[in-house]
Scaffold this motif. Structure first.
Motif, PDB file in Angstrom:
ATOM      1  N   LEU A 288       0.836  -1.197   0.000  1.00 41.50           N
ATOM      2  CA  LEU A 288       0.000   0.000   0.000  1.00 41.50           C
ATOM      3  C   LEU A 288       0.876   1.254   0.000  1.00 41.50           C
ATOM      4  O   LEU A 288       1.647   1.491   0.942  1.00 41.50           O
ATOM      5  CB  LEU A 288      -0.916   0.001   1.223  1.00 41.50           C
ATOM      6  CG  LEU A 288      -1.843  -1.215   1.348  1.00 41.50           C
ATOM      7  CD1 LEU A 288      -2.625  -1.153   2.646  1.00 41.50           C
ATOM      8  CD2 LEU A 288      -2.786  -1.304   0.159  1.00 41.50           C
ATOM      9  N   ARG A 299      -5.429   2.676   5.900  1.00 39.85           N
ATOM     10  CA  ARG A 299      -5.967   2.370   4.574  1.00 39.85           C
ATOM     11  C   ARG A 299      -7.137   1.378   4.686  1.00 39.85           C
ATOM     12  O   ARG A 299      -7.084   0.274   4.149  1.00 39.85           O
ATOM     13  CB  ARG A 299      -4.869   1.783   3.681  1.00 39.85           C
ATOM     14  CG  ARG A 299      -3.740   2.729   3.345  1.00 39.85           C
ATOM     15  CD  ARG A 299      -4.219   3.844   2.410  1.00 39.85           C
ATOM     16  NE  ARG A 299      -3.098   4.647   1.946  1.00 39.85           N
ATOM     17  CZ  ARG A 299      -2.579   5.671   2.627  1.00 39.85           C
ATOM     18  NH1 ARG A 299      -3.121   6.029   3.790  1.00 39.85           N
ATOM     19  NH2 ARG A 299      -1.563   6.344   2.148  1.00 39.85           N
ATOM     20  N   ASN A 301     -10.162   1.171   3.342  1.00 39.50           N
ATOM     21  CA  ASN A 301     -10.862   0.746   2.133  1.00 39.50           C
ATOM     22  C   ASN A 301     -10.063  -0.295   1.362  1.00 39.50           C
ATOM     23  O   ASN A 301     -10.608  -1.317   0.914  1.00 39.50           O
ATOM     24  CB  ASN A 301     -11.163   1.954   1.236  1.00 39.50           C
ATOM     25  CG  ASN A 301     -12.158   2.911   1.866  1.00 39.50           C
ATOM     26  OD1 ASN A 301     -12.961   2.513   2.712  1.00 39.50           O
ATOM     27  ND2 ASN A 301     -12.108   4.171   1.481  1.00 39.50           N
ATOM     28  N   GLU A 302      -8.767  -0.044   1.197  1.00 39.94           N
ATOM     29  CA  GLU A 302      -7.921  -0.994   0.463  1.00 39.94           C
ATOM     30  C   GLU A 302      -7.790  -2.312   1.221  1.00 39.94           C
ATOM     31  O   GLU A 302      -7.833  -3.393   0.617  1.00 39.94           O
ATOM     32  CB  GLU A 302      -6.533  -0.395   0.215  1.00 39.94           C
ATOM     33  CG  GLU A 302      -6.516   0.788  -0.731  1.00 39.94           C
ATOM     34  CD  GLU A 302      -6.607   2.119  -0.031  1.00 39.94           C
ATOM     35  OE1 GLU A 302      -6.019   3.086  -0.532  1.00 39.94           O
ATOM     36  OE2 GLU A 302      -7.273   2.197   1.030  1.00 39.94           O
ATOM     37  N   ALA A 306      -9.161  -6.011  -0.034  1.00 35.38           N
ATOM     38  CA  ALA A 306      -8.255  -7.157  -0.148  1.00 35.38           C
ATOM     39  C   ALA A 306      -8.721  -8.316   0.718  1.00 35.38           C
ATOM     40  O   ALA A 306      -8.700  -9.482   0.292  1.00 35.38           O
ATOM     41  CB  ALA A 306      -6.839  -6.734   0.234  1.00 35.38           C
TER      42      ALA A 306
END
Length: 315
Positions: A288, A299, A301-302, A306
């Motif tokens: 990231l 992070r 949302n990421e 995932a």
């Protein structure tokens, strides 16, 4: 509150479906996962995050020897059983990652899949870790500082809120804007907090309400969490039977490019070799950009995307 492995663990829970156990790191609590509960539950999973032993409202055993990796894995195994399940996904961040990885290593029969944030899968070294870091950094590495009886306990407990504010900012991607990642070294006799920046304004991803919740969870001090570090060499001894063993369950690894942990000596090389060392690794490690140590908070949302893709692929 759940009775497991001779102690009580406090948990937070949401959703229904395949069980996903979220394991926090240091210095954190179940609240570290608050941005994962909703999305994972909406994706069809039963999400449970405990305060691990020594943290928050869970029990804080007095004995330093009660915090070995075998105790911590035992807590996860017993928690899965206490929740009425035979198997679960196990996800960990920071110290929670080694617990998750070792749960998959020692009890693959109970793990549907394993994900680690920040800390990569364990490959046991040939020498005890404390002695190795003591020699490499002349006794200044933070693991060695944490093993000085009472030193870090007293320093961190003096002003809990300031301690946590400094920790979270100093290890974040926001504090590493110049791209340089410093090794976490502590000057003898000085303590660690004095060298950490103290932000006037918290990063957007870490609010005053988050800091309030975290501060409350450390009302009993830092000795329980620090006892995890005081078992590093003992863990090395206890896991001798698994030397060169490889995790066989489906695995996901996520980390930030400004995180100090993946920059530890030898770790960048390990991460580069992971796809070859671990056949069970699902895709390449997820890196990231601009993210520091607090992966799922910096992070969300990421990380959620995932995790959901990984969990759904292996449900």
């Amino acid at each position: 509150m759940i009775d497991v492995n001779g102690i009580q663990l406090h948990i937070a829970e949401q959703g229904s479906g395949p069980l996903v156990v979220l394991l926090h790191g240091f210095p954190e609590s179940w609240h570290s996962w608050h941005q994962q509960f909703g999305p994972l539950a909406e994706a069809g999973f039963r999400v449970v995050a405990p305060d691990q032993r020594g943290y928050g409202r869970s029990d804080h055993p007095d004995d330093v020897g009660a915090y070995t990796i075998l105790h911590l894995v035992g807590d996860v195994v017993a928690l899965i059983r206490a929740l009425g399940e035979d198997k679960a996904f196990v996800v960990g961040h920071d110290w929670g990652a080694p617990v998750a990885w070792h749960t998959a290593l020692l009890r693959p029969d109970m793990v549907l899949g394993v994900a680690g944030l920040s800390v990569p899968p364990p490959f046991r070294g040939t020498q005890p870790p404390l002695a190795t870091m003591d020699k490499r950094f002349d006794g200044r590495f933070y693991w060695n500082y944490f093993n000085r009886p009472g030193a870090a306990d007293a320093e961190f407990a003096k002003d809990v809120r300031t301690t946590l504010r400094k920790f979270f900012y100093a290890a974040s991607g926001d504090a590493a804007t110049d791209g340089e990642i410093m090794q976490p070294l502590v000057n003898p006799g000085q303590g660690w907090l004095e060298t950490m920046p103290d932000p006037d304004v918290l990063p957007e991803w870490f609010t005053e309400a988050d800091l309030d919740a975290l501060t409350e969870s450390f009302s009993q001090g830092f000795t329980g969490p620090l006892n995890w570090y005081r078992n590093l060499d003992r863990n090395w001894e206890l896991t001798a039977a698994w030397h060169n063993a490889v995790i066989t369950r489906p695995a996901l690894y996520v980390y930030g490019d400004r995180d100090l942990v993946p920059a530890f000596p030898g770790t960048p090389e390990l991460i580069e070799k992971l796809p070859h060392l671990m056949p069970s690794l699902w895709r390449e490690p997820v890196k990231l950009a601009g993210c520091g140590h607090w992966t799922q908070q910096e992070r969300p949302n990421e990380v959620n995307a995932a995790l959901i893709e990984f969990l759904q692929a292996h449900s």
